[in-house]
Design a protein around this motif. Structure first.
Motif: not given
Length: 825
Positions: A1-4, A65-67, A88-91, A216-224
Motif C-alpha cells: 500500500m502507498s506511504e506518505v 465477507n466476500a471482499l 482493522e489490520y493486524a499482523q 485481521c490480516n488482509h492487504p486491503l486493510l493495510e495503510d490504516g
C-alpha cells in the motif's frame, strides 16, 4: 500500500502556518477554514474509515465477507440488533477480536419492541425462565405458521427474538445491567481469529453484541484502512438506524460504500433516498462514495427488474463511475467452495454443515445452494462452456452436488466472476492503494487554493500601497500638504452627509432616541390635559369671571367656559414649550456626541487643532430651533382658545353637552348651580380639548418639528462643509508645525509595516513551497499552490534610525538583510 512521502512529514505544521497567516489579516479572518481542517485531518490521519451503509438485508455483511474472502461477520435476514462491526489490520500473528456486549437494559428494550411488533406480551422480564420459555414457544409457533424463518417479515422478527433470548441466556455472565461490558477474545479462551469470529458470528451471540472489533490480516486493510459495518438504515429500533447516520456524518469517516437493494426490490426505498441525501455535501467523505447494487443475481432471470435497475442507474447515478453490481452471497461462498470437493459434497458437510442439519429427518438446504441452482438455470453461465442439465427428481442439495461434480472449478470461477465481487474488490483495492492518498492531498490543495490566492492578493496590495508611500521626510510632508485640500473637502462632505443622514432618520421615524423623546412629549401633553380637566375648579373660574366685572355678582356659564379655555390653553402651552426645549436639547446633545466620535471630527483636529467651528454652528442652530419651536408651540396652543368647528354643530355631542349643562346652570343665579354642574363642565372640556391636543401631537407639531430641523440643519451643514474647505490656510500652517515629527513617525511605521509584510511573504512562500514539494511528490502538478513571485522587494530592514544629514532628517538603514528565500520568488 502507498506511504506518505518524506516531503510531507511537516505538512500539518505548514498548513497551520498558512491558516495562522490568514487569521492575522482582519479582512480575511471571516473566511471559512473548516473544509481545510477536515481535509488536513484526512491527510494526516493514520486511519481511513470506510463505512458500509444500507438497509437491513441489503447484504452489507456478506459483501464485506466476500471482499475479505473470510467469514467474519454475521449475515442473516431480519437480524434485529444494531451491532457495529469494525475491521482493522493486524499482523498475521496478532489477529484478534474484541467484543462489547449490550447492557441488560438495552436487551430488555429490544425484546419489548419485538414483542410489540409480534403482538406478544410486552411485560417482558428476561430474568424469569418461565416468561422466556413461553415467548420462545410463541415465536416457534409463529415461524411454523409462516412456513419457515425466512418466509416473512413476521417470521424473521420471531427468529430475531429467539436469538435475542438465546444470546442473553448463553452470555449472561458477560452482560452488565446498565453498562456495556467489553472483553477481548482471550477471556473466552479462543486461540485464533477464526474461533473468535465463529463465536461472534453465531446468531444468538451476535444478537447481544453492541460492537465487534476485528483485527485481521488482509492487504486491503493495510495503510490504516478500516472497514465498518453498521446497522440497517431501516432498523426496527430507531436509535440503531441513527447510529448509522451518525457514523456516516462523523468526521472520522472517510468513505462510504452504499449497499443498495434496487436489484432485488426494483426501486430505491425511502430510507435509501434519505441516505444519499444525508451524504450529499459531507466534507468528511466528499465524493468518496462507492455505490454497490447487491443481489444482482435477482435480475438475471427477471427482465423487468433488470430494466428498472438499468433505468435507475442511468437516471440517478450518471454523475459517478463508482457503480458496481454484486452478489455478495454468490461471490463469498463461491470463493469458499473452490477449496471443497465431492468428498465433503462441495461444502455441504463442512462449510454448510451447521445449516444442513436435518429437521424431522429432512435435510435443510442452505440459502447459497438455492441461489447457486437458480444461477445455473438463469442462463447467466455461458451455454457454450457449460451444458447444465437439472433433473427434477433430485432435491436442491443433490442437484447442487450433481452440477458441481460435472463442471467443478470452471463453473465456480465463472460464478465468482458473474457475482461482480472480483471487479468490486479490484476497484476498491486499486483506489485504496493508488488513488486514496493522492485524492486526499488533492482535496487539501483545492481547499487551500482560495485561501492562498486571497493571501497572495492581500500581501501584494499591502506591499504596493506601502511602496507607493514617500520614503523621505520632505517628500512625505509635501505629499501630506498636497492632499490637505482634498482631505478638508472630504471632511466637509462627510459632515454634510452625516447631518443629512441624521435628519433623514428623524423624518422617517428611525432615530430611536428622538422617537423616545417625542413619545414623552406626546404622553406629557395627554397626561397634563387629563390632570388639568380632572382638577379643574368651577369656583376658581367663576371667581376670575366675576373679578373681571366688578359691578356684577353673577357670571354666565359661557364666562366660566371662557376662563376654562384660557386656563387650559395656557397650561398646555407651558408643558409643550418645556417638552420642546428638552426634545431639541437632547437631540443636539446626541448629534454632538456622534460628531465628536466620528472619524472626520478627529481628522479636523489633526489638521486644524479644533473642530473648524462645528460645535459653535451646532449651538447656534440649536438656539434657533428652540426659539422657533417655542414660538410654534405658543401659536399652536393659543389656537386652543378658539372653539372647535364642531362646537356649535347641530347633532354633535358637544352642542348636546353644552345645552344640558346650560339647563343645569340656569336653575339659579348663584355659584351653587355652577358647582353642581362641574362634572358636566369637565366632560364638556374633555370633549372640546382632547381632539385639539391629539391633532397637535399627532399631526401639526411633528410636521413643524421635522420641517424646522430640516430647514435649519441642512443649510448649516452645507455651508459648514464649505467653511471647512475655506480654512485651508490655517490648516496648512497648523499642519506644518507638527508634520516634521509626524512624517518621521509615519515613515518609520511604513518601514515596519513593509518589513512585516515582507516577513509574512517569506513565511507564506516557505510554507507554500514545502506544501508544493509534498504535492509534487504525490505527482499533483496541476494542484500546486500559488507562490508570491519576485516583486523586486528590497531586503528586510533592521535598526532603522534617524540621523542628521546636512541639517535635514533622513531615514537610513544601518543594516540590510539578504533575502534568503529569493529563489522561491
Amino acid at each position: 500500500m502507498s506511504e506518505v512521502p518524506i516531503q510531507c512529514e511537516n505538512l500539518a505544521a505548514q498548513v497551520e502556518s498558512i491558516l495562522k497567516l490568514l487569521q492575522e489579516e482582519a479582512s480575511l479572518r471571516s473566511q471559512d477554514v473548516m473544509s481545510v481542517r477536515t481535509s488536513l485531518g484526512k491527510v494526516i490521519s493514520p486511519k481511513f474509515e470506510i463505512v458500509f451503509a444500507g438497509a437491513f438485508s441489503a447484504g452489507k455483511s456478506m459483501l464485506i465477507n466476500a471482499l475479505l474472502e473470510r467469514e467474519l461477520l454475521y449475515s442473516a435476514e431480519g437480524h434485529a440488533t444494531g451491532t457495529e462491526c469494525k475491521i482493522e489490520y493486524a499482523q498475521p500473528n496478532e489477529e484478534r477480536v474484541v467484543l462489547t456486549f449490550l447492557s441488560e437494559a438495552e436487551i430488555r428494550e429490544q425484546a419489548t419492541f419485538l414483542c410489540q411488533q409480534l403482538r406478544l406480551d410486552t411485560t417482558v422480564n428476561i430474568n424469569q425462565a418461565g416468561v422466556i420459555n413461553k415467548l420462545h414457544q410463541d415465536c416457534e409457533a409463529i415461524i411454523q405458521q409462516e412456513g419457515g424463518e425466512s418466509r416473512s417479515e413476521r417470521a424473521k422478527q420471531a427468529k430475531a427474538l429467539i436469538l435475542l433470548f438465546d444470546g442473553y441466556e448463553a452470555n449472561r455472565q458477560h452482560i452488565h445491567t446498565m453498562k456495556n461490558a467489553t472483553h477481548s477474545m482471550d477471556k473466552f479462551n479462543f486461540s485464533n481469529l477464526k474461533e473468535a469470529a465463529g463465536y461472534a458470528r453465531r446468531g444468538s451471540n451476535s444478537a447481544v453484541l453492541k460492537r465487534i472489533e476485528y483485527y485481521c490480516n488482509h492487504p486491503l486493510l493495510e495503510d490504516g484502512n478500516v472497514i465498518i459495518d453498521t446497522p440497517g438504515i431501516d432498523a426496527p429500533v430507531e436509535k440503531d438506524a441513527q447510529l448509522t447516520y451518525a457514523k456516516i456524518e462523523h468526521p472520522d469517516t472517510s468513505a462510504v460504500v452504499c449497499v443498495l437493494k434496487p436489484a432485488s426490490a426494483g426501486d430505491m426505498t425511502k430510507e435509501e433516498t434519505e441516505l444519499l441525501e444525508r451524504m450529499r455535501g459531507n466534507n468528511s467523505i466528499r465524493d468518496r462514495i462507492f455505490y454497490t447494487f447487491n443481489r444482482i443475481d435477482e435480475t438475471w432471470d427477471n427482465q423487468d427488474l433488470r430494466r428498472r435497475l438499468d433505468y435507475l442507474i442511468n437516471q440517478q447515478f450518471r454523475d459517478t463511475n463508482r457503480i458496481y453490481k454484486t452478489s455478495g452471497l454468490l461471490g463469498f461462498y463461491g470463493s469458499q467452495i473452490k477449496y471443497t470437493s465431492i468428498e465433503d459434497r462441495f461444502g455441504l458437510d463442512s462449510i454448510f454443515a451447521e445449516s444442513v442439519k436435518s429437521l424431522n429427518g429432512t435435510e435443510e438446504t442452505p440459502q447459497f445452494v438455492y441461489e447457486f441452482n437458480k444461477y445455473c438455470i438463469s442462463g447467466k453461465p455461458p451455454s457454450s462452456q457449460f451444458s447444465i442439465v437439472i433433473t427434477n427428481n433430485n432435491g436442491p442439495n443433490q442437484t447442487y452436488v450433481s452440477i458441481l461434480s460435472q463442471h467443478g472449478t470452471p463453473l465456480i470461477d465463472q460464478l465468482i466472476k458473474d457475482s461482480g465481487i472480483e471487479e468490486f474488490r479490484t476497484a476498491i483495492t486499486k483506489y485504496l492503494a493508488e488513488e486514496k492518498r493522492p485524492e486526499l492531498f488533492r482535496n487539501l490543495a483545492d481547499d487551500l487554493q482560495e485561501i492562498c490566492i486571497n493571501l497572495k492578493k492581500n500581501y501584494q496590495e499591502q506591499k504596493h500601497d506601502l511602496d507607493s508611500q514617500p520614503d523621505e521626510i520632505e517628500a512625505m510632508k509635501d505629499q501630506e500638504l498636497q492632499r490637505l485640500n482634498q482631505q478638508l473637502q472630504e471632511i466637509g462632505k462627510e459632515f454634510d452627509q452625516h447631518i443629512k443622514e441624521e435628519v433623514n432618520q428623524i423624518i422617517n421615524n428611525s432615530c430611536e432616541n428622538f422617537e423616545a423623546d417625542f413619545k414623552q412629549l406626546k404622553s406629557g401633553m395627554i397626561r397634563r390635559l387629563d390632570e388639568l380637566i380632572n382638577t379643574f375648579s368651577v369656583v376658581n373660574a367663576y371667581k376670575r369671571a366675576t373679578d373681571s366685572h366688578k359691578r356684577n355678582s353673577t357670571a354666565p356659564l359661557l364666562a366660566v367656559l371662557v376662563e376654562a379655555f384660557y386656563y387650559l390653553a395656557n397650561e398646555l402651552e407651558d408643558i409643550l414649550i418645556d417638552a420642546s426645549r428638552k426634545l431639541v436639547n437632547n437631540l443636539f446633545n446626541d448629534l454632538m456626541e456622534k460628531i465628536n466620535k466620528s472619524g472626520y471630527h478627529s481628522r479636523l483636529y489633526r489638521f486644524l487643532g479644533n473642530d473648524g467651528g462645528i460645535e459653535q454652528k451646532m449651538k447656534t442652530v440649536q438656539e434657533i430651533v428652540v426659539e422657533v419651536l417655542v414660538s410654534e408651540a405658543t401659536i399652536e396652543c393659543d389656537r386652543y382658545v378658539r372653539e372647535s368647528p364642531t362646537f356649535y354643530q347641530e347633532g354633535h355631542f358637544s352642542i348636546y353637552q353644552l345645552r344640558q349643562t346650560l339647563q343645569q346652570t340656569a336653575k339659579t343665579y348663584d355659584l351653587e348651580s355652577m358647582v353642581e354642574a362641574e362634572p358636566a363642565i369637565r366632560q364638556f372640556l374633555k370633549i372640546e380639548f382632547e381632539p385639539k391636543v391629539k391633532n397637535t401631537i399627532l399631526k401639526t407639531f411633528p410636521q413643524t418639528v421635522n420641517q424646522t430641523l430640516k430647514s435649519r440643519l441642512l443649510p448649516m451643514a452645507e455651508k459648514q462643509a464649505d467653511d471647512i474647505l475655506q480654512q485651508y490656510p490655517q490648516a496648512r500652517a497648523y499642519l506644518e508645525q507638527g508634520l516634521q515629527q509626524e512624517a518621521e513617525e509615519k515613515i518609520r511605521n511604513n518601514r515596519l509595516l513593509l518589513n512585516d509584510v515582507k516577513q509574512k511573504i517569506l513565511d507564506y512562500n516557505s510554507a507554500v513551497s514545502q506544501i508544493n514539494n509534498c504535492l509534487q511528490s504525490m505527482h499533483l502538478y496541476d494542484h500546486l499552490l500559488p507562490v508570491i513571485g519576485n516583486e523586486n522587494l528590497p531586503p528586510l530592514e533592521t535598526d532603522a534610525k534617524i540621523v542628521e544629514d546636512n541639517g535635514t532628517n533622513n531615514i537610513v538603514d544601518s543594516e540590510n538583510l539578504t533575502d534568503s528565500t529569493s529563489s522561491l520568488w
